[in-house]
Design a protein around this motif. Structure first.
Motif, PDB file in Angstrom:
ATOM      1  N   ASP A   8     -11.867   6.537  -4.072  1.00 42.15           N
ATOM      2  CA  ASP A   8     -11.075   6.439  -5.287  1.00 42.15           C
ATOM      3  C   ASP A   8      -9.829   7.310  -5.111  1.00 42.15           C
ATOM      4  OD1 ASP A   8      -9.945   6.577  -7.814  1.00 42.15           O
ATOM      5  OD2 ASP A   8     -11.849   6.862  -8.858  1.00 42.15           O
ATOM      6  N   VAL A   9      -8.697   6.661  -4.823  1.00 41.42           N
ATOM      7  CA  VAL A   9      -7.460   7.382  -4.530  1.00 41.42           C
ATOM      8  C   VAL A   9      -7.032   8.252  -5.709  1.00 41.42           C
ATOM      9  CG1 VAL A   9      -4.993   7.075  -4.106  1.00 41.42           C
ATOM     10  CG2 VAL A   9      -6.659   5.719  -2.816  1.00 41.42           C
TER      11      VAL A   9
ATOM     12  N   VAL B  35     -15.078  10.146  -3.107  1.00 39.64           N
ATOM     13  CA  VAL B  35     -15.769   9.086  -2.390  1.00 39.64           C
ATOM     14  C   VAL B  35     -17.010   8.678  -3.161  1.00 39.64           C
ATOM     15  CG1 VAL B  35     -17.042   8.490  -0.293  1.00 39.64           C
ATOM     16  CG2 VAL B  35     -14.950   9.851  -0.135  1.00 39.64           C
ATOM     17  N   ILE B  36     -17.162   7.375  -3.367  1.00 45.92           N
ATOM     18  CA  ILE B  36     -18.374   6.809  -3.947  1.00 45.92           C
ATOM     19  C   ILE B  36     -19.113   6.146  -2.792  1.00 45.92           C
ATOM     20  CG2 ILE B  36     -19.322   5.201  -5.644  1.00 45.92           C
ATOM     21  CD1 ILE B  36     -16.351   5.475  -6.916  1.00 45.92           C
ATOM     22  N   ALA B  37     -20.197   6.773  -2.335  1.00 46.28           N
ATOM     23  CA  ALA B  37     -20.946   6.285  -1.179  1.00 46.28           C
ATOM     24  C   ALA B  37     -22.257   5.665  -1.648  1.00 46.28           C
ATOM     25  CB  ALA B  37     -21.223   7.428  -0.206  1.00 46.28           C
ATOM     26  N   VAL B  38     -22.574   4.485  -1.111  1.00 51.39           N
ATOM     27  CA  VAL B  38     -23.802   3.807  -1.510  1.00 51.39           C
ATOM     28  C   VAL B  38     -24.492   3.200  -0.294  1.00 51.39           C
ATOM     29  CG1 VAL B  38     -22.966   3.244  -3.831  1.00 51.39           C
ATOM     30  CG2 VAL B  38     -22.652   1.608  -1.957  1.00 51.39           C
ATOM     31  N   GLU B  39     -25.767   2.984  -0.439  1.00 49.63           N
ATOM     32  CA  GLU B  39     -26.532   2.163   0.481  1.00 49.63           C
ATOM     33  C   GLU B  39     -26.601   0.779  -0.163  1.00 49.63           C
ATOM     34  OE1 GLU B  39     -30.986   1.944   2.503  1.00 49.63           O
ATOM     35  OE2 GLU B  39     -30.457   3.622   1.190  1.00 49.63           O
ATOM     36  N   PRO B  40     -25.806  -0.186   0.305  1.00 49.58           N
ATOM     37  CA  PRO B  40     -25.665  -1.463  -0.410  1.00 49.58           C
ATOM     38  C   PRO B  40     -26.981  -2.196  -0.678  1.00 49.58           C
ATOM     39  CG  PRO B  40     -23.972  -1.279   1.265  1.00 49.58           C
ATOM     40  CD  PRO B  40     -24.928  -0.136   1.488  1.00 49.58           C
ATOM     41  N   SER B  41     -27.931  -2.117   0.257  1.00 46.48           N
ATOM     42  CA  SER B  41     -29.178  -2.865   0.075  1.00 46.48           C
ATOM     43  C   SER B  41     -29.994  -2.366  -1.105  1.00 46.48           C
ATOM     44  CB  SER B  41     -30.022  -2.797   1.351  1.00 46.48           C
ATOM     45  OG  SER B  41     -30.413  -1.458   1.628  1.00 46.48           O
ATOM     46  N   LYS B  42     -29.759  -1.102  -1.506  1.00 42.30           N
ATOM     47  CA  LYS B  42     -30.499  -0.527  -2.635  1.00 42.30           C
ATOM     48  C   LYS B  42     -29.589  -0.170  -3.804  1.00 42.30           C
ATOM     49  CE  LYS B  42     -33.976   1.542   0.419  1.00 42.30           C
ATOM     50  NZ  LYS B  42     -34.631   2.811   0.856  1.00 42.30           N
ATOM     51  N   ALA B  43     -28.275  -0.332  -3.617  1.00 45.50           N
ATOM     52  CA  ALA B  43     -27.294   0.065  -4.630  1.00 45.50           C
ATOM     53  C   ALA B  43     -27.511   1.519  -5.047  1.00 45.50           C
ATOM     54  CB  ALA B  43     -27.363  -0.859  -5.843  1.00 45.50           C
TER      55      ALA B  43
ATOM     56  N   GLU C 150     -13.580   1.166   1.906  1.00 43.54           N
ATOM     57  CA  GLU C 150     -12.422   0.615   1.207  1.00 43.54           C
ATOM     58  C   GLU C 150     -11.695   1.759   0.510  1.00 43.54           C
ATOM     59  OE1 GLU C 150     -11.314  -2.356   1.421  1.00 43.54           O
ATOM     60  OE2 GLU C 150     -12.963  -3.763   1.757  1.00 43.54           O
ATOM     61  N   ILE C 151     -10.389   1.826   0.709  1.00 43.33           N
ATOM     62  CA  ILE C 151      -9.548   2.809   0.030  1.00 43.33           C
ATOM     63  C   ILE C 151      -9.013   2.141  -1.227  1.00 43.33           C
ATOM     64  CG2 ILE C 151      -7.650   4.433   0.267  1.00 43.33           C
ATOM     65  CD1 ILE C 151      -9.833   4.811   2.377  1.00 43.33           C
ATOM     66  N   ALA C 152      -9.430   2.613  -2.388  1.00 41.68           N
ATOM     67  CA  ALA C 152      -9.200   1.885  -3.633  1.00 41.68           C
ATOM     68  C   ALA C 152      -8.201   2.591  -4.532  1.00 41.68           C
ATOM     69  CB  ALA C 152     -10.520   1.703  -4.388  1.00 41.68           C
ATOM     70  N   ALA C 153      -7.138   1.879  -4.864  1.00 46.23           N
ATOM     71  CA  ALA C 153      -6.206   2.329  -5.898  1.00 46.23           C
ATOM     72  C   ALA C 153      -6.303   1.326  -7.045  1.00 46.23           C
ATOM     73  CB  ALA C 153      -4.798   2.428  -5.342  1.00 46.23           C
ATOM     74  N   SER C 154      -5.578   0.231  -6.950  1.00 46.32           N
ATOM     75  CA  SER C 154      -5.637  -0.797  -7.988  1.00 46.32           C
ATOM     76  C   SER C 154      -6.888  -1.664  -7.890  1.00 46.32           C
ATOM     77  CB  SER C 154      -4.392  -1.694  -7.905  1.00 46.32           C
ATOM     78  OG  SER C 154      -4.312  -2.321  -6.645  1.00 46.32           O
ATOM     79  N   SER C 155      -7.590  -1.641  -6.737  1.00 45.96           N
ATOM     80  CA  SER C 155      -8.731  -2.536  -6.520  1.00 45.96           C
ATOM     81  C   SER C 155     -10.079  -1.870  -6.768  1.00 45.96           C
ATOM     82  CB  SER C 155      -8.697  -3.071  -5.080  1.00 45.96           C
ATOM     83  OG  SER C 155      -8.835  -1.997  -4.149  1.00 45.96           O
ATOM     84  N   LEU C 156     -10.103  -0.716  -7.429  1.00 47.18           N
ATOM     85  CA  LEU C 156     -11.330   0.065  -7.553  1.00 47.18           C
ATOM     86  C   LEU C 156     -12.486  -0.734  -8.158  1.00 47.18           C
ATOM     87  CD1 LEU C 156     -12.829   2.766  -7.315  1.00 47.18           C
ATOM     88  CD2 LEU C 156     -11.890   3.387  -9.553  1.00 47.18           C
TER      89      LEU C 156
ATOM     90  N   LEU D 222       0.840  -1.192   0.000  1.00 47.29           N
ATOM     91  CA  LEU D 222       0.000   0.000   0.000  1.00 47.29           C
ATOM     92  C   LEU D 222       0.873   1.239   0.000  1.00 47.29           C
ATOM     93  CD1 LEU D 222      -2.630  -1.164   2.649  1.00 47.29           C
ATOM     94  CD2 LEU D 222      -2.695  -1.423   0.150  1.00 47.29           C
ATOM     95  N   GLY D 223       0.625   2.134  -0.943  1.00 46.94           N
ATOM     96  CA  GLY D 223       1.444   3.330  -1.088  1.00 46.94           C
ATOM     97  C   GLY D 223       1.010   4.461  -0.178  1.00 46.94           C
ATOM     98  N   SER D 224       1.752   5.561  -0.268  1.00 46.54           N
ATOM     99  CA  SER D 224       1.476   6.705   0.594  1.00 46.54           C
ATOM    100  C   SER D 224       0.118   7.340   0.289  1.00 46.54           C
ATOM    101  CB  SER D 224       2.588   7.751   0.449  1.00 46.54           C
ATOM    102  OG  SER D 224       2.664   8.224  -0.882  1.00 46.54           O
ATOM    103  N   ALA D 225      -0.331   7.301  -0.969  1.00 43.09           N
ATOM    104  CA  ALA D 225      -1.636   7.875  -1.306  1.00 43.09           C
ATOM    105  C   ALA D 225      -2.746   7.109  -0.586  1.00 43.09           C
ATOM    106  CB  ALA D 225      -1.849   7.841  -2.816  1.00 43.09           C
ATOM    107  N   HIS D 226      -2.637   5.780  -0.569  1.00 36.76           N
ATOM    108  CA  HIS D 226      -3.611   4.945   0.132  1.00 36.76           C
ATOM    109  C   HIS D 226      -3.617   5.274   1.625  1.00 36.76           C
ATOM    110  CE1 HIS D 226      -5.195   1.357   2.136  1.00 36.76           C
ATOM    111  NE2 HIS D 226      -5.753   1.005   0.998  1.00 36.76           N
TER     112      HIS D 226
END
Length: 217
Positions: free
Chosen positions: A161-162, A167-175, A132-138, A52-56
């Protein structure tokens, strides 16, 4: 004597692969792999071993700081967890960058017991907010893990999204994508985006003072 083959040379990492729960535990509970992150859902496992890099790390720190400041200023009872394993034995496991149990002001909530073992989701509720802090795993964070968190009963899920400082924020039950947090009422996602961008040129104290200024206007 022949030295044993390093355990991770036998499987693919950074991807989902079919696995029985018992086989997954062979990796998840191996003390030599303590630096990895482990996920299990619907008969598949994912092991992440990328450095994990410094940006993460920077975005992780900024987001955690903002949430703690907001909860303190608005009197939300809360406990946060970094890189903590949550396990529902035989069914699923996840190890997000950040997780928070959050209640309403004045509410008494039950937090997981202090322990060096995985949080047992057969005994405790799942976290209110997972990040989740996402770089390569977005791509995976926005699809497969989002589905995992929906099944786990997570009320709100953020992907940071580093590369875009967004930030991509969602309510998972409703996407459903959110622009205002539901577990931290009144918290604008745009504020978090702005803080991430400020953190590229400002120190933590400056970002925190700016954010506190928003909350006291």
């Amino acid at each position: 004597m022949v030295n044993p083959v390093p355990i991770l040379q036998t499987i693919a990492t950074e991807t989902w692969i079919p696995a029985a729960w018992e086989d997954f535990l062979t990796f998840a509970d191996d003390p030599t792999l303590v630096g990895g992150r482990f996920y299990y859902d619907q008969g598949e496992m994912r092991i992440e071993m990328s450095p994990l890099g410094s940006a993460h790390g920077r975005d992780n720190t900024i987001v955690s700081t903002l949430i703690n400041l907001y909860a303190a200023m608005r009197s939300f009872p809360m406990q946060g967890f970094t890189n903590t394993t949550f396990r529902k034995s035989g069914l699923r496991e996840f190890q997000p960058d950040l997780a928070f149990y959050i209640g309403e002001p004045g509410q008494t909530i039950t937090f997981p017991a202090r322990s060096n073992a995985a949080v047992n989701l057969n005994e405790f509720d799942p976290p209110s907010l997972v990040i989740e802090i996402a770089a390569s795993s977005l791509e995976d964070d926005r699809t497969r893990k989002q589905a995992l968190y929906q099944r786990a009963g997570i009320r709100e899920y953020w992907v940071v999204d580093v590369n875009a400082s967004q930030v991509i924020a969602v309510e998972p039950s409703k996407a459903t994508q959110l622009r205002r947090s539901q577990v931290l009422p009144g918290l604008e996602i745009d504020w978090v985006d702005s803080a991430l961008k400020r953190a590229q040129t400002e120190d933590d104290g400056a970002v925190s003072r700016w954010f506190l200024g928003l909350l006291t206007q």
